[in-house]
Design an enzyme around this catalytic site. Structure first.
Site, PDB file in Angstrom:
ATOM      1  CB  ALA A 141      15.184 -18.287 -49.603  1.00  0.00           C
TER       2      ALA A 141
ATOM      3  CD  GLN B  44      16.357 -14.837 -42.230  1.00  0.00           C
ATOM      4  OE1 GLN B  44      17.422 -15.330 -41.853  1.00  0.00           O
ATOM      5  NE2 GLN B  44      16.013 -13.595 -41.901  1.00  0.00           N
ATOM      6  CB  SER B  45      19.885 -17.459 -48.610  1.00  0.00           C
ATOM      7  OG  SER B  45      20.971 -18.199 -49.117  1.00  0.00           O
ATOM      8  CG  ASN B  46      21.500 -20.998 -43.546  1.00  0.00           C
ATOM      9  OD1 ASN B  46      21.426 -20.196 -42.633  1.00  0.00           O
ATOM     10  ND2 ASN B  46      20.711 -22.071 -43.620  1.00  0.00           N
TER      11      ASN B  46
ATOM     12  CB  ALA C 118      22.613 -15.134 -49.402  1.00  0.00           C
TER      13      ALA C 118
END
Length: 340
Positions: A73, A75-77, A79
């Protein structure tokens, strides 16, 4: 379980602390609450994905990859930690960021994890909400191969049997810490989403015959779907570890009552949990995963699901960088404007 036979690079600060939450325990007047600080894994503000990436990037290096490809997503942690791990390894990183919320607030689209992705040098493509982003990943990987690159594809959340090895290892680490402290753990609770953390933990805990039950607090899917997905990955992880069949279907338990409006949308209970832990024990949760996990734990304590005197360990999956993408959910901006 001999995890040393699998390729691995050491990225995390391990073991992560196992701490007693003195003030939260007092505030809730229920069981003794402990926290396993996987927000302190060290890589780019920490988080649970770093454990998975140790095994995933170990495999990538063994295969001669020169670029890491993954999705998540906005705000992916995951990524953000993948971008950091690739930078640490001297590899390029390419991210597909999926719009799962429709949010257009610049804090959400450009701050928090997105800012860190860019600081770590990742290239980014944006995608609308997709029913199967992992298939889209493979298309991008084919494109990169046609350009002469050697991509290694990490699935969303790092959640495949290789990534789940990181949480098989975490389970062994936790049990060793508890044994050394003389701590009898009655239950472990954590946020569950893409399934890899829960699959690895339950494989490790049951593979060691620890006698410690595990409860995942869902952040996205309905309970039946979440449990089925976790169990499927658990079976593949146990097979990889050489202990097939060690986990039964009834051992995989999720409570998905705290999802709120949906993935990426914190419920009022999420915000309450974040504020409560910040003000009691000065620990930061995130609005998408760990905040919902703690909201579930708090509510279950208030309902008497856990008994006074029991030792409950909350596994903190990290993600505090995401807080900066959710400023408006906390009401502080409006409060500041009202007093200006």
């Amino acid at each position: 379980m001999n995890l040393a036979r699998f390729p691995r690079v050491h990225l995390a600060h391990l073991p992560t602390p196992l701490e007693y939450l003195t003030n939260l325990t007092k505030a809730l007047n229920g069981p003794e609450i402990w926290i396993k600080r996987d927000d302190c894994t060290g890589l780019s503000s920490g988080g649970n994905k770093t454990r998975k990436l140790e095994f995933l990037l170990g495999e990538a290096a063994e295969q001669g990859a020169d670029i890491i490809l993954t999705q998540g997503a906005t705000q992916s942690n995951h990524a953000r930690q993948t971008a950091a791990a690739a930078a640490h390894m001297g590899m390029d990183c390419h991210l597909l960021l999926e719009d799962r919320t429709g949010k257009t607030d610049p804090d959400y689209t450009s701050n928090g994890n997105v800012l860190l992705d860019q600081l770590h040098g990742a290239s980014i493509e944006h995608r609308p909400l997709s029913p199967d982003l992992n298939t889209e990943l493979e298309k991008v990987a084919d494109r990169l191969r046609s350009e002469g690159r050697k991509p290694y594809v990490v699935p969303g959340g790092g959640s495949n049997p290789t990534g789940a090895l990181g949480y098989v290892n975490a389970a062994m680490e936790l049990v060793t810490q508890a044994n050394d402290m003389g701590l009898c753990i009655d239950h472990v609770v954590h946020a569950t989403g893409s399934c890899g953390t829960q699959a690895g933990l339950v494989t490790g805990l049951y593979g060691m015959n620890s006698g410690i039950p595990l409860l995942g607090i869902g952040v996205r899917a309905p309970r039946q779907q979440q449990e089925d997905n976790v169990f499927k990955l658990t079976c593949a992880t146990a097979e990889k570890c050489g202990c097939p069949g060690v986990v039964k279907r009834e051992d995989v338990v999720a409570n998905c009552d705290y999802v709120g409006p949906g993935y990426g949308f914190p419920a009022p209970s999420t915000i309450e949990a974040i504020k409560l832990l910040a003000r009691t024990d000065a620990i930061l949760l995130d609005p998408v995963y760990s905040g919902k996990g703690m909201a579930g734990l708090i509510d279950l304590v208030r309902k008497g699901f856990f008994s006074k005197g029991q030792n409950i360990v909350f596994l903190h999956t990290g993600g505090s960088a995401g807080l900066f993408g959710y400023v408006d959910n906390f009401g502080y901006r409006e409060a500041a404007a009202a007093t200006a």
